[in-house]
Design an enzyme around this catalytic site. Structure first.
Site, short mmCIF file in Angstrom:
data_model
loop_
_atom_site.label_atom_id
_atom_site.label_comp_id
_atom_site.label_asym_id
_atom_site.label_seq_id
_atom_site.Cartn_x
_atom_site.Cartn_y
_atom_site.Cartn_z
N GLY A 187 -78.51 49.25 36.88
CA GLY A 187 -77.89 48.25 36.02
C GLY A 187 -77.03 48.87 34.93
CD GLU B 83 -79.64 49.84 41.48
OE1 GLU B 83 -79.18 50.87 42.02
OE2 GLU B 83 -79.09 49.27 40.53
CB ALA C 285 -83.02 46.58 35.70
CD GLU D 30 -75.85 46.78 39.44
OE1 GLU D 30 -76.94 46.87 38.83
OE2 GLU D 30 -75.68 46.09 40.45
N1 3HC Z 1 -87.23 51.02 33.20
C1 3HC Z 1 -88.35 51.19 32.45
N2 3HC Z 1 -88.81 52.41 32.11
C2 3HC Z 1 -88.11 53.47 32.53
C3 3HC Z 1 -86.95 53.35 33.29
C4 3HC Z 1 -86.49 52.06 33.63
N3 3HC Z 1 -85.38 51.85 34.35
N4 3HC Z 1 -86.48 54.59 33.55
C5 3HC Z 1 -87.32 55.45 32.97
N5 3HC Z 1 -88.31 54.78 32.34
C6 3HC Z 1 -89.41 55.35 31.55
C7 3HC Z 1 -90.34 56.19 32.42
O1 3HC Z 1 -91.34 55.40 33.03
C8 3HC Z 1 -90.90 57.16 31.42
O2 3HC Z 1 -91.91 56.49 30.71
P1 3HC Z 1 -93.20 57.29 30.18
O3 3HC Z 1 -92.66 58.32 29.24
O4 3HC Z 1 -94.01 56.23 29.56
O5 3HC Z 1 -93.84 57.91 31.41
C9 3HC Z 1 -89.74 57.38 30.45
O6 3HC Z 1 -88.85 56.27 30.65
C10 3HC Z 1 -88.96 58.65 30.70
O7 3HC Z 1 -88.63 58.71 32.07
P2 3HC Z 1 -88.71 60.08 32.90
O8 3HC Z 1 -90.00 60.76 32.65
O9 3HC Z 1 -88.35 59.75 34.31
O10 3HC Z 1 -87.55 60.90 32.18
P3 3HC Z 1 -86.48 61.90 32.78
O11 3HC Z 1 -85.67 62.39 31.65
O12 3HC Z 1 -87.14 62.87 33.70
O13 3HC Z 1 -85.52 61.00 33.71
C11 3HC Z 1 -84.16 59.12 34.28
C12 3HC Z 1 -84.71 60.01 33.15
C13 3HC Z 1 -83.21 59.96 35.18
C14 3HC Z 1 -83.41 58.00 33.66
C15 3HC Z 1 -85.33 58.62 35.16
O14 3HC Z 1 -86.30 58.04 34.29
C16 3HC Z 1 -84.98 57.58 36.17
O15 3HC Z 1 -84.50 57.93 37.24
N6 3HC Z 1 -85.23 56.30 35.86
C17 3HC Z 1 -85.09 55.22 36.80
C18 3HC Z 1 -83.67 54.82 36.94
C19 3HC Z 1 -83.56 53.67 37.89
O16 3HC Z 1 -84.19 53.59 38.93
N7 3HC Z 1 -82.70 52.72 37.53
C20 3HC Z 1 -82.48 51.58 38.36
C21 3HC Z 1 -83.42 50.50 37.95
S1 3HC Z 1 -83.28 49.12 39.03
C22 3HC Z 1 -81.90 48.32 38.49
O17 3HC Z 1 -81.20 48.78 37.64
C23 3HC Z 1 -81.66 47.01 39.16
C24 3HC Z 1 -80.28 46.50 38.88
O18 3HC Z 1 -79.45 46.79 39.93
C25 3HC Z 1 -80.29 45.01 38.72
#
Ligand code: 3HC
Ligand code: NAI
Length: 700
Positions: free
Chosen positions: A101, A124, A62, A104
């Protein structure tokens, strides 16, 4: 369609392509585009549908930046319902990291094909959330209850191969994913494969005690955290309720998590960590120096761990010690650490041997002539450090970066011992250096931009979380710690016991209580530092009398088997000691202090508000770039609970006006010397502004 999502028909396959850099997060525009595309696909001549992504990864989850904002239709669960309801088989084609997501979405699709280099996960929980778009209901149906609990509770991604073993992925391929996905779609069409819906799969019966076992384990492992317990509730619902009801339960729990201050704190940490690596006045295109080889001076506690950090990331390291004996000792500790990693399954024997092979030793500084980066980690003695930097100036090649791991010394003065202060920087690692994630990068007055930019990048290469600090006594973390430890000791002598102080802070969420930390670090360290200072600079004498008395009878902490606690020589298990209580009572009497029990909430407030107050001064002085940087320092370096968001986020969550009122109360009760409110606190509380608002203004 004018969205980050496009749709085309390739032969008889409908292909939905998401192209939303950097990580294809499920923003409103992406959800809207996907909904339109899946609807188009229902009406056209396509016989199957592929969902795929452009760029470095399949959907990484998400869009976290939308959390906390008003919801915008379509919601992710509604979108995934439509995808699953498709009459035509939907195939998710995964590459990179399909997370949250994103996974998912794949699980709501009917078939999943993944590139062998990919990984999938449900992270998450790391944001204080739970999978809120069917993950807690679909993973148990595809992979079983225990695998689901382990995947969702750990938050750690698994390889595509492992996902296939668990039943989460149907096919793992190498080569060109677009071609492979099309071939797979045609195979499914040829086989008249149905739209296979995971929501219709049965869930296995739960073994007796499964969920309660996880709950009691999490009560220890994820102490104080709400999301993990709610995840168990949701997976239990998958086992006991029909899919639709399980989904309702998941939704309800997801919303509860989303509004929970714990998740707000963890989401703050997610962005704070990423922002910390950005240096405000350093242009993004600042050139970097090439780092191929690293020299470390001093093979003690820190030098060994730093050497391992670099070797683990593939850098050849030369470690310098004073003589062969010291070198042998340093290298053998490294050897032992690698053997431990193999024993605990963290490294394979081959990988450990390879890393160990990258570390060589020498006693002659000439061995550093070719090093691109040299890190000094000798005793905390300013004169010795300056001598070493003068020697480095002689032996190191032009352009080498010269770094010090000092905990407290003035990096400007160390730099002045060389003829090239622009090449000098502080790299403050935390113990154990091969494990702790934090790296304070200390920017001295003359540090060159490219030196700073290089160190920030190298920190990431060795998998550290870098935070920039200006020069001051103790930099960000240790400077703040002084007030925290002072209050711990004052609570002790005023009426507490080591166990009551530690319990108050541990129960609040700190990884370890402050008295145990002091025993671990060694009481002699602070003692020696105090002895080197004139009386009037040693701080509040009531805050070190007990520690000094313990050092003077040889109780130096864990290393001597006794400090504030006694330690079992075999197991290192600590126990309280009546002799220490006697010392506390004696010292209190000598100081004219009448001891009265100190309540746990008072202990917490005094220690945490001391941290916050100093943090605000550090911000005002520009030592830290932003409040979030301080939070990153405390969460990654000092065991501050991430789910409280670090001391600065916590201050905002409590409300700066309330923090100020409590600090003023402490000033009234305990005196001006320890409790002068930081000027920034007075200003912000007076204006009714939060630190978050202040930080946003600083950024513009
Ligand atoms: N939403 C919005 N922005 C995101 C994002 C997300 N899910 N994931 C990454 N970004 C952004 C980061 O903030 C960063 O922005 P910036 O360049 O402005 O600082 C940019 O994308 C690049 O991210 P990273 O520096 O972390 O890049 P990496 O290549 O090191 O890592 C990644 C990539 C493994 C995808 C890592 O970003 C990550 O772990 N992201 C989070 C993933 C996550 O937690 N997903 C679950 C979200 S909650 C959800 O899905 C709820 C659902 O169940 C309903
Ligand atoms: P230590 O005492 O374990 O190791 C210091 C090593 O330096 C010894 O092995 C010694 O033989 C070697 N040494 C001394 N003079 C030398 C010289 N001229 N040339 C080569 N080697 C020499 O000390 P520790 O704990 O590793 O600390 C090192 C530095 O790291 C200090 O500045 C300390 O403040 C800092 N630091 C320590 C932390 C800790 O938790 N121990 C945490 C973060 C920083």
């Amino acid at each position: 369609m004018n969205t980050p999502v496009s749709y085309e028909i390739v032969d008889d396959v409908g292909v939905i392509t998401i192209d939303s850099p950097p990580v294809n997060a499920l923003s409103h525009a992406v959800r809207q585009g996907m909904l339109e595309a899946i609807r188009l696909a229902q009406k056209d001549a396509s016989k199957a549908v592929i969902i795929r992504c452009r760029g470095r990864t399949f959907i990484a989850g998400a869009d976290i930046t939308e959390f906390g904002k008003p919801p915008a239709e379509p919601s992710l669960p509604d979108l995934l319902d439509e995808i699953e309801a498709s009459e035509k088989p939907v195939i998710a084609a995964l590459h990179g990291t399909a997370l949250g997501g994103g996974l998912e979405t794949a699980l709501a699709s009917h078939y999943r094909i993944a590139l062998d280099s990919g990984a999938v996960g449900l992270p998450e929980v790391k944001l204080g959330l739970l999978p809120g778009a069917g993950g807690t209901q679909r993973v148990p149906r595809l992979a079983g209850l225990q695998a689901a609990l382990d995947l969702i509770l750990s938050g750690t991604p698994i390889s595509a191969q492992r996902a296939a073993e668990l039943g989460l992925v149907d096919k793992v391929v190498s080569g060109n994913l677009d071609d492979e996905a099309l071939a797979y779609a045609r195979e499914l069409i040829g086989n008249r494969a149905p739209a296979r819906r995971s929501s219709e799969f049965d869930v296995e019966a739960a073994p007796a005690g499964l969920f309660d076992g996880y709950r009691s384990n999490l009560a220890k492992r994820a102490r104080g955290q709400h999301a993990p317990q709610r995840i168990v509730d949701c997976v239990e619902a998958a086992a006991s309720l029909p899919f639709a009801e399980g989904i309702r339960k998941e939704r309800e729990m997801f919303v509860a998590c989303m509004q929970d201050p714990q998740s707000i704190a963890l989401r703050h940490m997610f962005f704070a960590e990423r922002e910390a690596s950005k240096v405000r006045d350093l242009p993004g295109d600042t050139a970097q120096r090439e780092i191929r080889t690293v020299g470390i001076i001093g093979g003690g506690t820190m030098g060994g761990g730093i050497a391992m950090s670099f070797a683990n990331a593939g850098f050849p390291v030369t470690m310098i010690e004073i003589d062969d004996e010291a070198l042998e000792r340093g290298l053998s500790i490294i050897e032992k650490n690698y053997a431990g990693s193999v024993k605990h399954g963290k490294l394979s024997e081959d990988a450990a041997a390879q890393c160990r092979g990258l570390i060589s030793g020498a006693t002659d500084y000439a061995a550093l002539a070719d090093a691109d980066l040299v890190i000094e980690a000798v005793f905390e003695d300013p004169r010795l450090k300056k001598d070493i930097f003068a020697r480095l100036d002689d032996v190191c090649k032009d352009g080498a970066i010269l770094a010090t791991n000092t905990s407290y010394q003035d990096v400007n003065e160390i730099a002045a011992a060389t003829t090239r202060p622009e090449d000098v920087i502080g790299l403050h690692f935390f113990s154990p250096a091969h494990i702790m994630k934090l790296l304070e990068v200390v920017r001295a007055e003359k540090t060159a931009d490219d030196v700073l930019a290089t160190c920030m990048a190298v920190a990431k290469q060795i998998r550290k979380v870098p935070v920039v600090s200006g020069v001051c006594y103790g930099f960000i973390g240790n400077r703040m710690l002084q007030g925290y430890f002072r209050e711990a000791q004052l609570c002790l002598i005023e009426g507490g016991l080591p166990e009551s102080i530690d319990a108050a802070m541990f129960d609040w969420g700190m990884a370890m209580g402050p008295i145990s930390v002091a025993d671990l670090a060694g009481l002699d360290v602070g003692y020696k530092a105090r002895q080197a200072l004139p009386d009037d600079q040693r701080g509040d004498p009531r805050s070190y009398r007990v520690a000094d008395a313990l050092v003077e009878i040889g109780r130096l902490g864990q290393k001597t088997g006794a400090g504030f606690y006694s330690y079992d020589p075999a197991t290192r298990k600590k126990s309280s000691d009546a002799a220490v209580q006697e010392i506390i009572e004696r010292e209190a009497k000598n100081l004219g202090i009448e001891r009265n029990p100190v309540a746990a909430d008072e202990i917490v407030d005094r220690l945490i508000y001391a941290l916050i107050n100093e943090g605000l001064r550090i911000l005002d002085e520009g030592i830290a770039q932003r409040p979030g940087d301080i939070d990153v320092v405390y969460v990654y370096g000092y065991g501050f609970p991430a789910w409280r968001g670090g001391p600065m986020h916590y201050a905002d969550a409590v409300g700066l006006d309330r923090v100020l009122a409590r600090i003023k109360e402490f000033r009234r009760r305990y005196g001006e010397a320890n409790w002068t409110p930081a000027a920034l606190l007075e200003r912000l509380a007076g204006d009714g502004r939060s630190l978050t608002e202040w930080a946003a203004e600083q950024n513009t």
